[in-house]
Structures are given as C-alpha cells and as structure tokens.
Design an enzyme around this catalytic site. Sequence first.
Site, short mmCIF file in Angstrom:
data_model
loop_
_atom_site.label_atom_id
_atom_site.label_comp_id
_atom_site.label_asym_id
_atom_site.label_seq_id
_atom_site.Cartn_x
_atom_site.Cartn_y
_atom_site.Cartn_z
N HIS A 121 26.47 8.19 34.68
CA HIS A 121 26.64 9.43 33.92
C HIS A 121 25.67 10.52 34.36
CE1 HIS A 121 26.73 11.86 30.05
NE2 HIS A 121 28.00 11.78 30.39
N LYS A 147 23.77 13.39 36.61
CA LYS A 147 24.20 14.46 37.51
C LYS A 147 23.00 14.88 38.33
CE LYS A 147 27.26 14.53 33.99
NZ LYS A 147 27.10 13.84 32.69
N ASP A 200 18.00 17.90 51.71
CA ASP A 200 16.93 17.84 52.72
C ASP A 200 15.62 17.32 52.16
OD1 ASP A 200 18.60 18.74 54.68
OD2 ASP A 200 17.89 20.81 54.67
N HIS A 224 28.50 20.66 25.77
CA HIS A 224 28.27 19.51 26.65
C HIS A 224 26.79 19.32 26.94
CE1 HIS A 224 28.85 16.94 30.33
NE2 HIS A 224 29.76 16.43 29.51
N LYS A 227 22.76 18.43 26.75
CA LYS A 227 21.88 17.36 26.29
C LYS A 227 20.45 17.82 26.55
CE LYS A 227 25.54 15.41 28.73
NZ LYS A 227 26.58 15.64 27.76
N ASP A 249 8.14 22.51 19.84
CA ASP A 249 6.91 23.30 19.70
C ASP A 249 6.77 24.37 20.77
OD1 ASP A 249 6.22 22.02 17.38
OD2 ASP A 249 4.72 20.70 18.30
#
Length: 392
Positions: free
Chosen positions: A111, A113, A118, A301, A303, A308
């Site tokens: 899941h 990404k 390089d 979508h 997350k 603070d």
Amino acid sequence: MQQHAAHDICLLRGAVDLFPALIQAMDAAQRDVRLETYIFDTAGAAADVAHALVRAAQRGVTVCLVVDGVGTRDLPAVWRTRFDEAGVQWRVYAPLSGGGLWWPSHWRRLHRKLCVVDGALAFCGGINILDDFLDPHVKGLLPSARLDYAVSLRGPLVEAVHDTMTQLWSRLEAVRELRSNDVVGALDALMSADQTVHLSTKGTAQLLLRDNVRHRVHIERAYRKAIGTAHQDIVLACAYFFPGLRLRRALVMAALRGVRVRLLLQGHYEYFLPYRASRQLYGQLLAAGVEIYEYHASFLHAKVAVIDGHWATVGSSNLDPLSLLLAREANVVMRDATLAQALQDSLVDAMHSGSVLVDPQAFLQRGWWQRGIDMMASWVLRFGVFLTGKRY
C-alpha cells in the site's frame, strides 16, 4: 506546494503537485528510477507519469516499477507492451490467485507509495498514480480534486527509501526465479534482499515503515507517542479511520486534558463498510470533545497529521486494521514548524470549505436503523481482524 530549504523537504498536495515533480525528476534521471504504488492507472494525468518511465528507460536508465496485485490488477496491454519494449522492469506484488480476497492471507498488500531517483531524490505519501479527478468507482469526473498529500525530499532519508525499495525488489526477484526453477538466481536475489533496512533518524525527519517482519508497529507507535505528548492541538486527516483501542484512548485522553483534537474523515465515501464502521466510534470521541469533520467536496484519501504545530506526518498508512496490521506502509515524520503549519493550514481550509462538522447532539439522536448499520459494520470489520489472527 510548501518547501523548507533547510531540510529540502517539499509538501505536495494532490497529483497536481506530485506528478509534475515526479516527471521532472524522471526526465532528469541518469542512473535509476524506482517506483512503488498501490494503484497505477494510465488515464488522464497518470499517463504522463507512465510516459516519463518509458522515456527514462529508453535512454538507458534502469527503471523498476512495482504495483500491487489488488490495487492494480491488470496493466492495459498497450502499456505492458510499451514498458517491455522500452525496458521498464515491472513487477506485480502478490497477484491474486485462487480464492481472491476471500483468504485473509491475501489481505497483505503493498500500500505504500514511494519513489527514488538516482539515489538522491525521494517521494513518499498517500497519492497513487491516479488522476486527481478520476476514480475507478465513479463514472466520469469527480466534482473536485481528490484530497491527498505527499512529500519530496533530499538528504539522509533518501538512502533509507532506496534501501527498502531495493530490498523489496530483490525479494520479488527471488520469488520470480524460484517459480522459474532458477535456484541459483533465487539465492542471489535472496542474498541481496537479506539486508536490514536502516531507517534514518537524522535531523528533524524520519522514515517509518510498517511490514510483517521488523517494522510491525512503528507507525502506530509514532502516532500514539505524538498524541500522548500533545499539549495544544491535534489535526488529523484519515481516509479509513478505525483505530485500535490504544490509539482511540490516546485521542480521547488528549481531548480530556484540554488538547483541541480535530479529525477530518470521509463524508463522500468509496466503501460503505469502513465508512459506517468508522461512525460507530464517533460517540466516544465526540463525548470527549473531539471535533469531527466529514469531507464532502470530493474523496478524502489523505493519511496525515499535525500535532502542536511542529510535528507532522505524511504517508500511506490509514489508521485502520488493514494498514496497521497487514499492509506494507511508509510514512515520513517531520519536526518542522514551517511544513507543519503549511499542512495544517491546508487541512483546516478543507474542514471549513469542503466539510460538515458532526454535531454531537444530532449524532446521538440519529435513527435506530443508522445505529444498527454502524454497529453491524463495526462487527464485520472486527470479525475480519479476528480471521487474520491479529489482536487489535
């Protein structure tokens, strides 16, 4: 798009920010491009990323692409041909076999990404290779862009991203060689994969992984620690929100000790079950004083979280059983007031301009049938966790 030069970490909102940055990096690549994603689509703006991979491979750059076997069940035949002819090496993580998703063992997905170019520039976040205005569950265009985030970064963290991607690739190659009965090749690939990934903790940023071997609870533990030490403000956005008892308790205790806790959750949902199960948790949170905003402008979508005004995380991990117990995930944690403020400003704007604040009294007075649906969804989700043999 917000950048902090001292750490060379750049906050990217949506594919509209991420894709041009990816394409620019791939077009400038000289040695190698590695890309991992749950969904790899080839429509709309996502096709531009696919073309960039082809261009890189055609000029001799090593290009390694890994897609998930559920998120990306089939690459279109025309793109499989283009990739093969150009020399793009692509692999499918855990392709579905007999039984499909009915078997709990098949719920362990790739899941995260990630991308590294390089060995010098990396990307991490929650954004799939999917056009902001397209969704596989919706016909036509979305009413507004999907809300999601990623970061690009240079510095010590890039080595950690490169190492974890290289390790996964080597393991996939080992499996591939074993299936072709090439035992020597499989052993060579396993030797390459059998290296500990040293997660960088230098400076004010850290890469956190979740897998089923060495990094089982790192992301959840980071959330709990940051929430548990919060003094003023917690702003959290999560597409799929069904945290375990300890994480829920941390949010409740933070609110009870006077911390302002704001959650941005799905209102316009893709999957009925997790949305209704999430609502089963609202009562406890609202009673403690947590503010819950449901995002309706488009699909949420993201997350991400800001605590603070100086601690922030951007990544692929939802706060639900699939992410915290089963999937391979990757988050970047940053301690940087400038980036944290930019992310918080974006989230608060989404709360005010595209969301509905859940009224505690109205929620308590919702119909019995809604209560029943929420409870049943929660039970189904918990039963699914039980089937995996995990404790949550």
